[in-house]
Write a protein that holds these residues in place. Structure first.
Motif, PDB file in Angstrom:
ATOM      1  N   GLU A 142     -10.669  -8.021   8.911  1.00  0.00           N
ATOM      2  CA  GLU A 142      -9.613  -8.774   8.235  1.00  0.00           C
ATOM      3  C   GLU A 142      -8.697  -7.879   7.400  1.00  0.00           C
ATOM      4  N   ILE A 143      -8.840  -6.564   7.535  1.00  0.00           N
ATOM      5  CA  ILE A 143      -8.011  -5.636   6.768  1.00  0.00           C
ATOM      6  C   ILE A 143      -6.559  -5.748   7.225  1.00  0.00           C
ATOM      7  N   PRO A 144      -5.630  -6.068   6.316  1.00  0.00           N
ATOM      8  CA  PRO A 144      -4.216  -6.164   6.717  1.00  0.00           C
ATOM      9  C   PRO A 144      -3.607  -4.779   6.940  1.00  0.00           C
ATOM     10  N   LEU A 165      -0.232 -10.598  -6.269  1.00  0.00           N
ATOM     11  CA  LEU A 165       0.146 -10.166  -4.922  1.00  0.00           C
ATOM     12  C   LEU A 165      -0.205 -11.234  -3.887  1.00  0.00           C
ATOM     13  N   PRO A 166       0.682 -11.463  -2.926  1.00  0.00           N
ATOM     14  CA  PRO A 166       0.366 -12.396  -1.846  1.00  0.00           C
ATOM     15  C   PRO A 166      -0.574 -11.724  -0.851  1.00  0.00           C
ATOM     16  N   LEU A 167      -1.799 -12.233  -0.753  1.00  0.00           N
ATOM     17  CA  LEU A 167      -2.795 -11.643   0.140  1.00  0.00           C
ATOM     18  C   LEU A 167      -3.323 -12.689   1.118  1.00  0.00           C
ATOM     19  N   PRO A 168      -3.716 -12.258   2.308  1.00  0.00           N
ATOM     20  CA  PRO A 168      -4.278 -13.204   3.282  1.00  0.00           C
ATOM     21  C   PRO A 168      -5.573 -13.820   2.764  1.00  0.00           C
ATOM     22  N   GLN A 169      -5.932 -14.969   3.305  1.00  0.00           N
ATOM     23  CA  GLN A 169      -7.180 -15.618   2.921  1.00  0.00           C
ATOM     24  C   GLN A 169      -8.359 -14.711   3.237  1.00  0.00           C
ATOM     25  N   GLY A 170      -9.281 -14.621   2.297  1.00  0.00           N
ATOM     26  CA  GLY A 170     -10.451 -13.782   2.490  1.00  0.00           C
ATOM     27  C   GLY A 170     -10.265 -12.347   2.050  1.00  0.00           C
ATOM     28  N   VAL A 171      -9.056 -12.005   1.599  1.00  0.00           N
ATOM     29  CA  VAL A 171      -8.756 -10.645   1.142  1.00  0.00           C
ATOM     30  C   VAL A 171      -8.461 -10.683  -0.353  1.00  0.00           C
ATOM     31  N   LYS A 172      -9.078  -9.805  -1.120  1.00  0.00           N
ATOM     32  CA  LYS A 172      -8.812  -9.771  -2.555  1.00  0.00           C
ATOM     33  C   LYS A 172      -8.541  -8.344  -3.020  1.00  0.00           C
ATOM     34  N   ALA A 173      -7.708  -8.241  -4.045  1.00  0.00           N
ATOM     35  CA  ALA A 173      -7.385  -6.931  -4.615  1.00  0.00           C
ATOM     36  C   ALA A 173      -8.477  -6.517  -5.593  1.00  0.00           C
ATOM     37  N   VAL A 174      -8.717  -5.226  -5.674  1.00  0.00           N
ATOM     38  CA  VAL A 174      -9.720  -4.678  -6.587  1.00  0.00           C
ATOM     39  C   VAL A 174      -8.992  -3.998  -7.739  1.00  0.00           C
ATOM     40  N   TYR A 175      -9.149  -4.524  -8.956  1.00  0.00           N
ATOM     41  CA  TYR A 175      -8.415  -3.927 -10.071  1.00  0.00           C
ATOM     42  C   TYR A 175      -9.087  -4.079 -11.433  1.00  0.00           C
ATOM     43  N   GLY A 176     -10.155  -4.792 -11.536  1.00  0.00           N
ATOM     44  CA  GLY A 176     -10.852  -4.905 -12.821  1.00  0.00           C
ATOM     45  C   GLY A 176     -10.011  -5.580 -13.881  1.00  0.00           C
ATOM     46  N   ASP A 177      -9.993  -5.011 -15.105  1.00  0.00           N
ATOM     47  CA  ASP A 177      -9.251  -5.606 -16.228  1.00  0.00           C
ATOM     48  C   ASP A 177      -7.807  -5.120 -16.311  1.00  0.00           C
ATOM     49  N   ASP A 178      -7.444  -4.126 -15.506  1.00  0.00           N
ATOM     50  CA  ASP A 178      -6.106  -3.548 -15.575  1.00  0.00           C
ATOM     51  C   ASP A 178      -5.176  -4.255 -14.595  1.00  0.00           C
ATOM     52  N   ASN A 179      -4.456  -5.255 -15.078  1.00  0.00           N
ATOM     53  CA  ASN A 179      -3.529  -6.012 -14.229  1.00  0.00           C
ATOM     54  C   ASN A 179      -2.206  -5.252 -14.125  1.00  0.00           C
ATOM     55  N   PHE A 180      -2.232  -4.137 -13.424  1.00  0.00           N
ATOM     56  CA  PHE A 180      -1.091  -3.222 -13.390  1.00  0.00           C
ATOM     57  C   PHE A 180       0.038  -3.734 -12.506  1.00  0.00           C
ATOM     58  N   ALA A 181       1.245  -3.231 -12.779  1.00  0.00           N
ATOM     59  CA  ALA A 181       2.421  -3.574 -11.974  1.00  0.00           C
ATOM     60  C   ALA A 181       2.403  -2.771 -10.678  1.00  0.00           C
ATOM     61  N   VAL A 182       2.743  -3.438  -9.581  1.00  0.00           N
ATOM     62  CA  VAL A 182       2.775  -2.787  -8.276  1.00  0.00           C
ATOM     63  C   VAL A 182       4.210  -2.456  -7.871  1.00  0.00           C
ATOM     64  N   VAL A 183       5.104  -3.435  -8.042  1.00  0.00           N
ATOM     65  CA  VAL A 183       6.522  -3.269  -7.692  1.00  0.00           C
ATOM     66  C   VAL A 183       7.361  -3.881  -8.807  1.00  0.00           C
TER      67      VAL A 183
END
Length: 207
Positions: A142-144, A165-183
């Motif tokens: 399921e890796i996009p 971030l918009p992610l497909p179902q079953g996919v989650k971002a790994v980031y812990g407590d740091d809700n950093f900016a991506v774009v």
């Protein structure tokens, strides 16, 4: 799993520096297949098909590794863990294949892709990618290909953080407590520099 992406390799019987040199002299790339269960198989593979597959799947996508040994073929779901190249040639010196369980989530780095035209650009803003890759957790199949961020509604000083971030179902971002900016859409460089200069002057005056 799908047979669309597969690579045939041969099991190596002899290991060590001398046999590895012989493998390369024969036009093969030495490698290792290993997995979390402790299985470890020395292999060799032709460089051209390896290069073509690597250009297609990179390090974040699963494919079928077909390991030939004594007339038998074992199929393993894997991804490329590491490729080592010659210091100044394009030659691939070694490759590591990591076997995965298709029913267990894994963590991989996936590139960020930006689409759309931000309204903030009309005002002189600049679209900036703060993280060109992010870590995702999901099942191997399921890796996009990429994580796509649409900036069509973003004005100057708007940002998209990892948590939104918009992610497909079953996919989650790994980031812990740091809700950093991506774009983000940042102000024009001249404006940013002026703000920084003003801040420095204020700090100097306060001192």
């Amino acid at each position: 799993m799908s047979n669309e992406n597969q690579l045939s390799v041969e099991k190596r019987v002899r290991v060590g520096k001398g046999p590895v040199r012989d493998v390369r002299a024969e036009g093969f790339v030495p490698g290792i297949y290993y997995d979390a269960k402790g299985e470890n198989i020395p292999v060799k593979v032709r460089e051209v098909p390896l290069t073509k597959l690597y250009e297609k799947v990179g390090k974040a996508h699963v494919f079928t590794l077909k390991i030939e040994s004594e007339g038998q073929i074992a199929e393993k779901p894997v991804f490329i863990w590491q490729i080592s190249r010659h210091a100044y040639k394009k030659q691939i010196m070694h490759v590591d294949f990591y076997g995965v369980d298709l029913n267990k989530p894994i963590r991989v780095m996936v590139p960020v892709n930006v689409t759309g035209k931000a309204p903030g650009l009309i005002l002189g803003g600049v679209v900036q990618i703060f993280r060109d890759k992010i870590e995702l957790e999901c099942l191997p199949l399921e890796i996009p290909e990429t994580v796509t961020v649409d900036v069509s509604s973003m004005n100057i000083n708007d940002t998209v953080h990892i948590s939104s971030l918009p992610l497909p179902q079953g996919v989650k971002a790994v980031y812990g407590d740091d809700n950093f900016a991506v774009v983000g859409v940042v102000p024009p460089a001249s404006e940013t520099e002026a703000e920084a200069a003003t801040g420095e002057a204020a700090s100097a005056a306060g001192a």
